[in-house]
Design a protein around this motif. Structure first.
Motif, PDB file in Angstrom:
ATOM      1  N   GLU A 274       0.820  -1.218   0.000  1.00  0.00           N
ATOM      2  CA  GLU A 274       0.000   0.000   0.000  1.00  0.00           C
ATOM      3  C   GLU A 274       0.855   1.270   0.000  1.00  0.00           C
ATOM      4  O   GLU A 274       0.507   2.252  -0.656  1.00  0.00           O
ATOM      5  CB  GLU A 274      -0.948   0.014   1.211  1.00  0.00           C
ATOM      6  N   LYS A 275       1.968   1.259   0.715  1.00  0.00           N
ATOM      7  CA  LYS A 275       2.849   2.440   0.763  1.00  0.00           C
ATOM      8  C   LYS A 275       3.407   2.752  -0.615  1.00  0.00           C
ATOM      9  O   LYS A 275       3.499   3.907  -1.016  1.00  0.00           O
ATOM     10  CB  LYS A 275       4.014   2.204   1.748  1.00  0.00           C
TER      11      LYS A 275
ATOM     12  N   GLU B 243       0.715   4.343  -2.899  1.00  0.00           N
ATOM     13  CA  GLU B 243       0.179   5.665  -2.538  1.00  0.00           C
ATOM     14  C   GLU B 243       0.444   6.725  -3.596  1.00  0.00           C
ATOM     15  O   GLU B 243      -0.347   7.651  -3.754  1.00  0.00           O
ATOM     16  CB  GLU B 243       0.738   6.123  -1.187  1.00  0.00           C
TER      17      GLU B 243
END
Length: 143
Positions: A103-104, A107
């Motif tokens: 997810e990071k 982003e």
């Protein structure tokens, strides 16, 4: 608010809005992208100066996913260096293929992240990547 609602809101907003669907003044690059399996077509126009994408827009016809994905992409690349735009495209393709799941790392794609599960719908993948492949084609033509 659930992910389905966010997904629907983002896609609906980009599909119904014409803020990125128009011609731009003095494009330096124009490229047509076609999805022959469903008939979606877009024409991507970019105005690039000194390695920065100053403006971008698209015209064309297609399903909600192809139109929204192209619009989301344009929001992401405007004002960015060409190299960064290509990195965003690589990240997007990695997300669609489920090669990038952190997810990071995702982003940077901002609203485009709502399309991350489209890879589970093979018939829709070509719709989601049409604008992004057209961006790659535009940039490769200029090199």
């Amino acid at each position: 608010m659930g992910i389905e609602q966010i997904y629907n809101e983002v896609l609906t907003e980009h599909t119904t809005s014409n803020r990125n669907k128009h011609h731009i003044e003095n494009p330096t690059h124009v490229c047509k992208g076609v999805n022959p399996s469903c008939g979606d077509e877009i024409e991507l126009e970019i105005r690039e100066k000194d390695g920065i994408i100053e403006d971008a827009a698209f015209t064309g016809v297609g399903c909600a996913i192809s139109q929204a994905s192209a619009s989301i992409m344009i929001d992401l690349i405007k004002g960015k260096p060409v190299e960064e735009s290509m990195e965003l495209a690589k990240t997007f393709f990695g997300m669609i293929k489920h090669e990038i799941t952190d997810e990071k790392e995702l982003e940077v794609l901002e609203d485009a992240i709502v399309l991350k599960d489209i890879g589970h719908m093979p018939a829709r993948v070509k719709c989601a990547v049409l604008g992004w492949h057209t961006l790659e084609d535009v940039i490769k033509k200029e090199e």
